[in-house]
Scaffold this motif. Structure first.
Motif, mmCIF file in Angstrom:
data_model
loop_
_atom_site.group_PDB
_atom_site.id
_atom_site.type_symbol
_atom_site.label_atom_id
_atom_site.label_comp_id
_atom_site.label_asym_id
_atom_site.label_seq_id
_atom_site.Cartn_x
_atom_site.Cartn_y
_atom_site.Cartn_z
ATOM 1 N N UNK A 1 -1.921 -12.505 51.244
ATOM 2 C CA UNK A 1 -1.432 -13.035 49.966
ATOM 3 C C UNK A 1 -0.134 -12.337 49.564
ATOM 4 N N UNK A 2 -0.107 -10.995 49.714
ATOM 5 C CA UNK A 2 1.117 -10.260 49.364
ATOM 6 C C UNK A 2 2.284 -10.652 50.274
ATOM 7 N N UNK A 3 2.014 -10.827 51.567
ATOM 8 C CA UNK A 3 3.083 -11.185 52.512
ATOM 9 C C UNK A 3 3.732 -12.505 52.094
ATOM 10 N N UNK A 4 2.925 -13.503 51.737
ATOM 11 C CA UNK A 4 3.458 -14.804 51.327
ATOM 12 C C UNK A 4 4.182 -14.676 49.985
ATOM 13 N N UNK A 5 3.628 -13.888 49.075
ATOM 14 C CA UNK A 5 4.235 -13.652 47.763
ATOM 15 C C UNK A 5 5.617 -13.022 47.926
ATOM 16 N N UNK B 1 -0.218 -21.141 49.579
ATOM 17 C CA UNK B 1 -1.582 -20.682 49.877
ATOM 18 C C UNK B 1 -2.645 -21.694 49.453
ATOM 19 N N UNK B 2 -2.176 -22.815 48.873
ATOM 20 C CA UNK B 2 -3.106 -23.843 48.403
ATOM 21 C C UNK B 2 -4.089 -23.263 47.374
ATOM 22 N N UNK B 3 -3.550 -22.486 46.433
ATOM 23 C CA UNK B 3 -4.363 -21.833 45.399
ATOM 24 C C UNK B 3 -3.945 -22.322 44.012
ATOM 25 N N UNK B 4 -4.899 -22.250 43.083
ATOM 26 C CA UNK B 4 -4.563 -22.480 41.687
ATOM 27 C C UNK B 4 -3.757 -21.282 41.196
ATOM 28 N N UNK B 5 -2.846 -21.512 40.258
ATOM 29 C CA UNK B 5 -1.958 -20.450 39.770
ATOM 30 C C UNK B 5 -2.759 -19.258 39.243
ATOM 31 N N UNK B 6 -3.832 -19.526 38.503
ATOM 32 C CA UNK B 6 -4.634 -18.440 37.925
ATOM 33 C C UNK B 6 -5.348 -17.642 39.021
ATOM 34 N N UNK B 7 -5.777 -18.336 40.082
ATOM 35 C CA UNK B 7 -6.437 -17.635 41.187
ATOM 36 C C UNK B 7 -5.457 -16.689 41.876
ATOM 37 N N UNK B 8 -4.213 -17.154 42.026
ATOM 38 C CA UNK B 8 -3.208 -16.302 42.646
ATOM 39 C C UNK B 8 -2.927 -15.078 41.763
ATOM 40 N N UNK B 9 -2.775 -15.304 40.441
ATOM 41 C CA UNK B 9 -2.514 -14.185 39.526
ATOM 42 C C UNK B 9 -3.654 -13.170 39.576
ATOM 43 N N UNK B 10 -4.898 -13.645 39.720
ATOM 44 C CA UNK B 10 -6.054 -12.744 39.817
ATOM 45 C C UNK B 10 -5.936 -11.888 41.086
ATOM 46 N N UNK C 1 8.613 -13.262 45.160
ATOM 47 C CA UNK C 1 7.776 -13.073 43.963
ATOM 48 C C UNK C 1 7.670 -14.325 43.097
ATOM 49 N N UNK C 2 7.952 -15.502 43.657
ATOM 50 C CA UNK C 2 7.819 -16.760 42.919
ATOM 51 C C UNK C 2 6.357 -17.197 42.960
ATOM 52 N N UNK C 3 5.682 -17.157 41.810
ATOM 53 C CA UNK C 3 4.241 -17.438 41.745
ATOM 54 C C UNK C 3 3.945 -18.886 42.106
ATOM 55 N N UNK C 4 4.724 -19.827 41.621
ATOM 56 C CA UNK C 4 4.462 -21.251 41.864
ATOM 57 C C UNK C 4 4.575 -21.596 43.348
ATOM 58 N N UNK C 5 5.657 -21.131 43.978
ATOM 59 C CA UNK C 5 5.835 -21.421 45.398
ATOM 60 C C UNK C 5 4.745 -20.773 46.247
ATOM 61 N N UNK D 1 -3.155 -11.087 42.673
ATOM 62 C CA UNK D 1 -2.037 -10.150 42.513
ATOM 63 C C UNK D 1 -2.430 -8.952 41.649
ATOM 64 N N UNK D 2 -3.264 -9.180 40.611
ATOM 65 C CA UNK D 2 -3.741 -8.073 39.774
ATOM 66 C C UNK D 2 -4.627 -7.135 40.594
ATOM 67 N N UNK D 3 -5.449 -7.728 41.465
ATOM 68 C CA UNK D 3 -6.298 -6.903 42.344
ATOM 69 C C UNK D 3 -5.450 -6.025 43.260
ATOM 70 N N UNK D 4 -4.365 -6.589 43.792
ATOM 71 C CA UNK D 4 -3.474 -5.812 44.671
ATOM 72 C C UNK D 4 -2.900 -4.621 43.903
ATOM 73 N N UNK D 5 -2.476 -4.853 42.682
ATOM 74 C CA UNK D 5 -1.892 -3.768 41.875
ATOM 75 C C UNK D 5 -2.935 -2.694 41.569
ATOM 76 N N UNK D 6 -4.158 -3.122 41.220
ATOM 77 C CA UNK D 6 -5.211 -2.156 40.881
ATOM 78 C C UNK D 6 -5.602 -1.315 42.098
ATOM 79 N N UNK D 7 -5.721 -1.949 43.276
ATOM 80 C CA UNK D 7 -6.168 -1.244 44.484
ATOM 81 C C UNK D 7 -5.095 -0.304 45.035
ATOM 82 N N UNK D 8 -3.815 -0.651 44.865
ATOM 83 C CA UNK D 8 -2.732 0.186 45.415
ATOM 84 C C UNK D 8 -2.144 1.134 44.390
ATOM 85 N N UNK D 9 -2.380 0.824 43.117
ATOM 86 C CA UNK D 9 -1.782 1.645 42.058
ATOM 87 C C UNK D 9 -0.294 1.411 41.930
#
Length: 561
Positions: free
Chosen positions: A498-502, A516-525, A507-511, A527-535
Motif C-alpha cells: 500500500x505504501x509503495x503504491x501511495x 488499489x481498488x479501495x474505498x478512500x476511507x479504507x485507504x486512509x485507515x 501521496x495522491x490519495x484518490x489515485x 495509511x494511519x496504521x502505517x504511521x502508528x506502526x512505524x512512528x
C-alpha cells in the motif's frame, strides 16, 4: 503370399490335368491354400484357394452343379478342379460358360489321380514359396538394420524399401515434415509439408482394405481429392518419432511380403530416430554444459576453450549481450486445467525448452546474429551477438521476435528478462551473465511477470544494494519496518505494498485508492496504521524519505536472499 495356378500345373502330379477354361489367367491367379470341398460350399472356401471336387451329389443334377460352381466363384477361389470319371464324366457347357464369364480357372483331373497326392504336393510348394519369401524378407530386414548401424540415412532406407517393393515411399518426422522419399508424389509432399494449399483427410485403419495382415490395425489412409496414400506411425518407447508413408498404384501391391518389408522399414526407421535423438541429446548436453560453465564460472579464454567452442558451432571472438529469463505461465491461461503447476506438467520441460531454443535460433537467423542458449532450473540463458547499435534496441528487437512466436506455440507463457549492458568488450561472458542476473532479480521485485529489465536502468538499485550490506543501515531498516512487517505477516495484510503504491502516486490519495481498488476511507485507515506502526508521519518529507529508503532496501535485501 502363395504360388500361381501355372506353378501348380507344372507339378508332376498334375501332368494329366487339363485346363478347360481360364488359360489366360494361369500366371495371375494366386493360390494361398488348397482344399477338397463338395456341396454345399457355404463359407468353407476362402479367397485365392485351389478347390478340388469330385462333383458328388451333382453329377445327375446340372442345376445343383451350376449352383456349386457359382458358390465357389463367389468365394473368391482362384481355380476349381473336377476329378472326372465317377460322378461327373464330362463338364457341361453351361459350367464352362459360367467359368469363362467369371475368369475362373477350370481344370479337369483324371479319376485315378489321388487328391491326397495333389494336396501334399501343392501344400509343399506353397510352403517352399513361403520359406523363400520369409528368407528374402529376413535378408531385407538385416539389410535395413545394417543400413542404420553403418551410419547411412533415411534416404538409403527408402531406396532399399522401394527396390524390394516397387512402392513409392517417404518418411516424415513427428512434425510431419518429409525427411526422405523415393519416387513419392511431389505434390503430396508439398501438400503434407504445408508448402501448397489443399484439403486432405486422415482415414482410420478400419477402412483400409487389407485386414489379414498384423499391420492392418496400425495403417491410416490420407485421402487427397481422388488420390490417396497410406501411413504407418514410427514408434520408439511408445513415443512418436515420425511416419512412414507409402503410395501403391493399387491395393494388390500390398501383399503379405511387401507389408512385411514395410514393417521391417518401421523398425529400422525407429532405430534411426533413436540413434539421431541420442546424438542430438549428447550434443545438447555438451552445449549446455559448455555454456553454463561459460556463464557461471570465470574461466580463462584460452585457445583450447575457443577450439572447443568452434567444435560446438560457437564463435567466442564476437561481442555478446547476455539475456537471462525466468519462465512463467499466466494463471488465466491455465485456469481450465487447474493453474500453473498443471500447465507446466502438460507441457513438459523438454518440450518447452525445445520450442524456446528453436525460437531463439529462428530470431537470430532473422536478425543475422549469432546466438547461444541454454537452460537450467527454469532459467533460460541467451548470449546474443551485439553490434554498434544501442544494446537496448538490439535486445528488444530480438525478444519481440522470440516472444511473438512463442505466444502462438505455448499459450500463456511469460518470460521475465534481465539484460546485461554491452560495452564492446570481448570474453566477458561471466561478467555479462552476472549483470543480467542482477538486472533480472531487481526487475522481479519491481515489475509484472513478463517485463524486461536492463542493467543500465538499475543504477539506483545497485547503489541501494551496496548500502544495504552496511550493518548500521541494516539496523535502521530493521527498526523502521519490523513492526510493519510483523503486522503484515500476522494479519495477512499488505501495508508495505500500500505504501509503495501511495509513494508511486506522490501521496495522491484518490489515485492510490483507484489503483488499489479501495474505498478512500479504507485507504486512509491503512495509511494511519502505517504511521502508528512505524512512528513516522507520511506528511513529513524526511519521514517519508526514510520510509521509502527503508522499504526499497528491505525489498532489495529479499532479492539478494
Amino acid at each position: 503370399m502363395g504360388i500361381h495356378v501355372k506353378d501348380v500345373l507344372q507339378l508332376p502330379i498334375m501332368e494329366l490335368a487339363k485346363v478347360l477354361m481360364g488359360k489366360a489367367h494361369l500366371e495371375e491367379r494366386e493360390i494361398e491354400w488348397i482344399s477338397v470341398i463338395e456341396t454345399p460350399v457355404e463359407n468353407f472356401v476362402r479367397k485365392n484357394e485351389f478347390v478340388l471336387s469330385t462333383g458328388i451329389g451333382c453329377g445327375n443334377d446340372p442345376v445343383a452343379l451350376e449352383k456349386y460352381v457359382q458358390d465357389v466363384i463367389d468365394s473368391g477361389a482362384s481355380a476349381l478342379a473336377f476329378a472326372t470319371g465317377r460322378h461327373i464324366y464330362k463338364i457341361p457347357d453351361r459350367i464352362m460358360s459360367l467359368a469363362s464369364e467369371h475368369k475362373l480357372v477350370l481344370i479337369e483331373i483324371p479319376w485315378e489321380v489321388r487328391f491326397g497326392d495333389v494336396l501334399h504336393d501343392v501344400l509343399n510348394e506353397i510352403s517352399k514359396k513361403k520359406r523363400t519369401a520369409q528368407q528374402r524378407t529376413e535378408e531385407i530386414r538385416q539389410e535395413l538394420i545394417n543400413c542404420v548401424l553403418n551410419g547411412m540415412g533415411l534416404q538409403e532406407i527408402m531406396k532399399i524399401v522401394y527396390e524390394n517393393t516397387n512402392i513409392p515411399v517417404a518418411i516424415s518426422d513427428h512434425n510431419k515434415l518429409i525427411r526422405a522419399n523415393y519416387y513419392f508424389d511431389s505434390h503430396m509432399i508439398a501438400l503434407l509439408n504445408g508448402e501448397v494449399e489443399g484439403d486432405y483427410q486422415l482415414i482410420p485403419s478400419y477402412e483400409t482394405p487389407f485386414k489379414d495382415h498384423p499391420l492392418y490395425h496400425y495403417i491410416e489412409q490420407y485421402q487427397i481429392g481422388e488420390d490417396c496414400c497410406y501411413q504407418l506411425t514410427i514408434l520408439s518407447n511408445y513415443k512418436k518419432q515420425g511416419y512412414l508413408l507409402f503410395k501403391p498404384e493399387s491395393d494388390d501391391e500390398l501383399t503379405w511380403s511387401n507389408l512385411n518389408i514395410l514393417e521391417h522399414a518401421l523398425t529400422s526407421c525407429a532405430l534411426y530416430f533413436v540413434k539421431e535423438n541420442a546424438i542430438e541429446m549428447t550434443e545438447i548436453r555438451l552445449k549446455d554444459n559448455f555454456l553454463l560453465d561459460l556463464a557461471k564460472t570465470n574461466i580463462d579464454m584460452d585457445k583450447q576453450l575457443q577450439s572447443k567452442a568452434q567444435l560446438l558451432g560457437y564463435d567466442l571472438t564476437k561481442p555478446y549481450i547476455c539475456l537471462v529469463g525466468n519462465i512463467r505461465f499466466k494463471k488465466k491461461a491455465t485456469e481450465h486445467i487447474g493453474g500453473f503447476d498443471q500447465a507446466v506438467m502438460s507441457s513438459s520441460m523438454h518440450s518447452r525448452n525445445y520450442y524456446i531454443q528453436k525460437e531463439v535460433a529462428h530470431a537470430g537467423d532473422v536478425l543475422k546474429r549469432r546466438t547461444m542458449a541454454t537452460f537450467e532450473d527454469g532459467e533460460v540463458i541467451v548470449f546474443l551477438e551485439a553490434d554498434n547499435r544501442p544494446y537496448m534496441e538490439t535486445s528488444n528487437q530480438f525478444l519481440d521476435l522470440v516472444e511473438r512466436r512463442l505466444n502462438e506455440l505455448l499459450a500463456g507463457i511469460k518470460i521475465s528478462w534481465g539484460i546485461s549492458m554491452h560495452k564492446d568488450g570481448l570474453y566477458v561472458f561471466h561478467k555479462s551473465y552476472n549483470q543480467a542476473v542482477t538486472a533480472h532479480n531487481i526487475g522481479r521485485q519491481q515489475h509484472e511477470i513478463g517485463e524486461r529489465t536492463f542493467f543500465s536502468d538499475t543504477r539506483m538499485n545497485r547503489l541501494l544494494m551496496a548500502l544495504s550490506h552496511e550493518k548500521e543501515i541494516e539496523e535502521i531498516v530493521k527498526n523502521t519496518l519490523h513492526k510493519l512487517i510483523d503486522y503484515d505477516q500476522k494479519r495477512q495484510t499488505d501495508l508495505i505494498h500500500t505504501f509503495i503504491i501511495y509513494n508511486k502516486f506522490n501521496s495522491n490519495v484518490s489515485q492510490t485508492a483507484r489503483a488499489l481498488n479501495l474505498h478512500r476511507q479504507s485507504l486512509l485507515h491503512r495509511l494511519r496504521n502505517i504511521e502508528q506502526l512505524t512512528g513516522l508521519s507520511l506528511l513529513n518529507a524526511d519521514d517519508l524519505f526514510l520510509l521509502e529508503l527503508s522499504v526499497r532496501l528491505w525489498m532489495l535485501k529479499k532479492v539478494d536472499e
